[in-house]
Design an enzyme around this catalytic site. Structure first.
Site, PDB file in Angstrom:
ATOM      1  N   ARG A   1      -0.282  -8.893  13.420  1.00  0.00           N
ATOM      2  CA  ARG A   1      -0.885  -7.835  12.583  1.00  0.00           C
ATOM      3  C   ARG A   1      -1.817  -8.462  11.551  1.00  0.00           C
ATOM      4  O   ARG A   1      -2.874  -7.918  11.245  1.00  0.00           O
ATOM      5  CB  ARG A   1       0.212  -7.013  11.903  1.00  0.00           C
ATOM      6  CG  ARG A   1       0.882  -6.022  12.870  1.00  0.00           C
ATOM      7  CD  ARG A   1       2.274  -5.622  12.425  1.00  0.00           C
ATOM      8  NE  ARG A   1       2.312  -4.858  11.197  1.00  0.00           N
ATOM      9  CZ  ARG A   1       3.414  -4.666  10.478  1.00  0.00           C
ATOM     10  NH1 ARG A   1       4.573  -5.178  10.869  1.00  0.00           N
ATOM     11  NH2 ARG A   1       3.371  -3.954   9.386  1.00  0.00           N
TER      12      ARG A   1
ATOM     13  N   ARG B   1      11.511  -1.210  12.071  1.00  0.00           N
ATOM     14  CA  ARG B   1      10.255  -1.045  12.808  1.00  0.00           C
ATOM     15  C   ARG B   1      10.138  -2.097  13.910  1.00  0.00           C
ATOM     16  O   ARG B   1      10.444  -3.267  13.684  1.00  0.00           O
ATOM     17  CB  ARG B   1       9.059  -1.180  11.853  1.00  0.00           C
ATOM     18  CG  ARG B   1       8.857   0.051  11.005  1.00  0.00           C
ATOM     19  CD  ARG B   1       7.775  -0.158   9.972  1.00  0.00           C
ATOM     20  NE  ARG B   1       6.513  -0.659  10.517  1.00  0.00           N
ATOM     21  CZ  ARG B   1       5.368  -0.649   9.851  1.00  0.00           C
ATOM     22  NH1 ARG B   1       5.334  -0.144   8.620  1.00  0.00           N
ATOM     23  NH2 ARG B   1       4.268  -1.121  10.379  1.00  0.00           N
TER      24      ARG B   1
ATOM     25  N   LYS C   1       0.825  -1.203   0.000  1.00  0.00           N
ATOM     26  CA  LYS C   1       0.000   0.000   0.000  1.00  0.00           C
ATOM     27  C   LYS C   1       0.868   1.266   0.000  1.00  0.00           C
ATOM     28  O   LYS C   1       0.603   2.197  -0.746  1.00  0.00           O
ATOM     29  CB  LYS C   1      -0.922   0.034   1.235  1.00  0.00           C
ATOM     30  CG  LYS C   1      -1.882  -1.153   1.338  1.00  0.00           C
ATOM     31  CD  LYS C   1      -2.865  -0.983   2.494  1.00  0.00           C
ATOM     32  CE  LYS C   1      -2.241  -0.938   3.877  1.00  0.00           C
ATOM     33  NZ  LYS C   1      -1.627  -2.215   4.314  1.00  0.00           N
TER      34      LYS C   1
ATOM     35  N   ARG D   1      -9.422   0.837   9.212  1.00  0.00           N
ATOM     36  CA  ARG D   1      -9.070  -0.540   9.552  1.00  0.00           C
ATOM     37  C   ARG D   1     -10.170  -1.241  10.331  1.00  0.00           C
ATOM     38  O   ARG D   1     -10.024  -2.410  10.671  1.00  0.00           O
ATOM     39  CB  ARG D   1      -7.798  -0.548  10.400  1.00  0.00           C
ATOM     40  CG  ARG D   1      -6.504  -0.792   9.600  1.00  0.00           C
ATOM     41  CD  ARG D   1      -5.374  -0.661  10.594  1.00  0.00           C
ATOM     42  NE  ARG D   1      -4.172  -1.354  10.294  1.00  0.00           N
ATOM     43  CZ  ARG D   1      -3.083  -0.796   9.747  1.00  0.00           C
ATOM     44  NH1 ARG D   1      -3.119   0.432   9.312  1.00  0.00           N
ATOM     45  NH2 ARG D   1      -1.980  -1.500   9.625  1.00  0.00           N
TER      46      ARG D   1
ATOM     47  N   ARG E   1      12.350  -7.165   4.484  1.00  0.00           N
ATOM     48  CA  ARG E   1      12.515  -5.702   4.530  1.00  0.00           C
ATOM     49  C   ARG E   1      13.259  -5.312   5.804  1.00  0.00           C
ATOM     50  O   ARG E   1      14.176  -4.494   5.781  1.00  0.00           O
ATOM     51  CB  ARG E   1      11.118  -5.056   4.490  1.00  0.00           C
ATOM     52  CG  ARG E   1      11.083  -3.553   4.667  1.00  0.00           C
ATOM     53  CD  ARG E   1       9.673  -3.004   4.452  1.00  0.00           C
ATOM     54  NE  ARG E   1       8.796  -3.149   5.611  1.00  0.00           N
ATOM     55  CZ  ARG E   1       7.491  -2.868   5.621  1.00  0.00           C
ATOM     56  NH1 ARG E   1       6.886  -2.484   4.516  1.00  0.00           N
ATOM     57  NH2 ARG E   1       6.773  -3.001   6.713  1.00  0.00           N
TER      58      ARG E   1
HETATM   59  P1  AMP Z   1       0.975   0.419   9.255  1.00  0.00           P
HETATM   60  O1  AMP Z   1       2.164   1.278   9.056  1.00  0.00           O
HETATM   61  O2  AMP Z   1      -0.215   0.851   8.447  1.00  0.00           O
HETATM   62  O3  AMP Z   1       1.283  -1.048   9.071  1.00  0.00           O
HETATM   63  O4  AMP Z   1       0.515   0.593  10.778  1.00  0.00           O
HETATM   64  C1  AMP Z   1       1.384   0.240  11.836  1.00  0.00           C
HETATM   65  C2  AMP Z   1       0.607   0.109  13.129  1.00  0.00           C
HETATM   66  O5  AMP Z   1      -0.022   1.357  13.456  1.00  0.00           O
HETATM   67  C3  AMP Z   1      -0.536  -0.893  13.098  1.00  0.00           C
HETATM   68  O6  AMP Z   1      -0.095  -2.215  13.338  1.00  0.00           O
HETATM   69  C4  AMP Z   1      -1.405  -0.346  14.236  1.00  0.00           C
HETATM   70  O7  AMP Z   1      -0.852  -0.632  15.488  1.00  0.00           O
HETATM   71  C5  AMP Z   1      -1.299   1.159  14.026  1.00  0.00           C
HETATM   72  N1  AMP Z   1      -2.314   1.664  13.074  1.00  0.00           N
HETATM   73  C6  AMP Z   1      -2.085   2.244  11.858  1.00  0.00           C
HETATM   74  N2  AMP Z   1      -3.222   2.617  11.268  1.00  0.00           N
HETATM   75  C7  AMP Z   1      -4.220   2.257  12.124  1.00  0.00           C
HETATM   76  C8  AMP Z   1      -5.642   2.345  12.078  1.00  0.00           C
HETATM   77  N3  AMP Z   1      -6.280   2.889  11.031  1.00  0.00           N
HETATM   78  N4  AMP Z   1      -6.343   1.876  13.142  1.00  0.00           N
HETATM   79  C9  AMP Z   1      -5.726   1.339  14.213  1.00  0.00           C
HETATM   80  N5  AMP Z   1      -4.391   1.187  14.309  1.00  0.00           N
HETATM   81  C10 AMP Z   1      -3.635   1.650  13.278  1.00  0.00           C
END
Ligand code: AMP
Length: 192
Positions: free
Chosen positions: A149, A138, A13, A87, A126
């Protein structure tokens, strides 16, 4: 044009959103990036979300909806790409309300489809490459957190596929191909 990129962690994404920013002047709204920035800034919200994120759990709807609300009131440029938001169904409902308040519409929801083992390999590779190059890794890019996740994705986010399908807004794109092929498939959806 406003677009949601939907898909599990590691589906690509962020890469695809970045390409749309460069080629179409769209604005990428990644709640993951916003939360990491909050964490790095040491703010109170950052402290609250740090452990939740490291475990691979979702942070509360209230926090992420607040972040998105703020951004929607700013510059709209070539439209928004929602990357990693919504989400949950509650977030999807909130987004619909926020867009309506701004007089905006959601033009498309693109689901990037990738199989789980490919995702886990992508994310763990990665992280290993970043570590070998001396870049920061990360906290949630280890195999245990990635599997969690993914579980969160299937439990809480995958229902959005049905939600947007029912609204006639969902288009699935194969996320397993070469990055260039995925870019082309997304462009074909947007230019239709
Ligand atoms: P991402 O970079 O999109 O993979 O997000 C990393 C982490 O941020 C996720 O595993 C969640 O802990 C938190 N996070 C990001 N976006 C959301 C969302 N829309 N709702 C809830 N948690 C989020």
């Amino acid at each position: 044009m406003n677009l949601i990129l939907l898909g599990p962690p590691g589906a690509g994404k962020g890469t695809q959103a970045q390409h749309l920013v460069e080629t179409r002047g769209m604005i990428q709204l990644s709640t993951g990036d916003m939360l990491r920035a909050a964490k790095d800034s040491g703010s109170e919200m950052g402290r609250i979300v740090a452990d939740v994120m490291a475990r691979g759990d979702l942070v509360t709807d209230e926090i992420v909806i607040g972040l998105i609300r703020e951004k929607l009131q700013g510059d709209k440029a070539g439209g928004f790409i929602f990357d990693g938001f919504p989400r949950t169904l509650a977030q999807a409902d909130a987004l619909a309300d926020l867009l309506e308040e701004q007089g905006e519409v959601l033009d498309a929801v693109i689901e990037l489809r990738v199989d789980d083992e490919t995702l886990i390999r992508r994310i763990v590779n990665r992280a290993e490459e970043a570590a070998a190059a001396g870049h920061p890794v990360r906290a949630d890019d280890n195999e245990g957190a990635v599997r969690h996740r993914l579980t969160e994705y299937y439990r809480k986010t995958a229902p959005l596929i049905g939600y947007y399908h029912a609204k006639g807004q969902l288009v699935a794109v194969d996320g397993l191909g070469e990055i260039e092929d995925v870019k082309a498939a997304i462009a074909a959806v947007l230019d239709k």
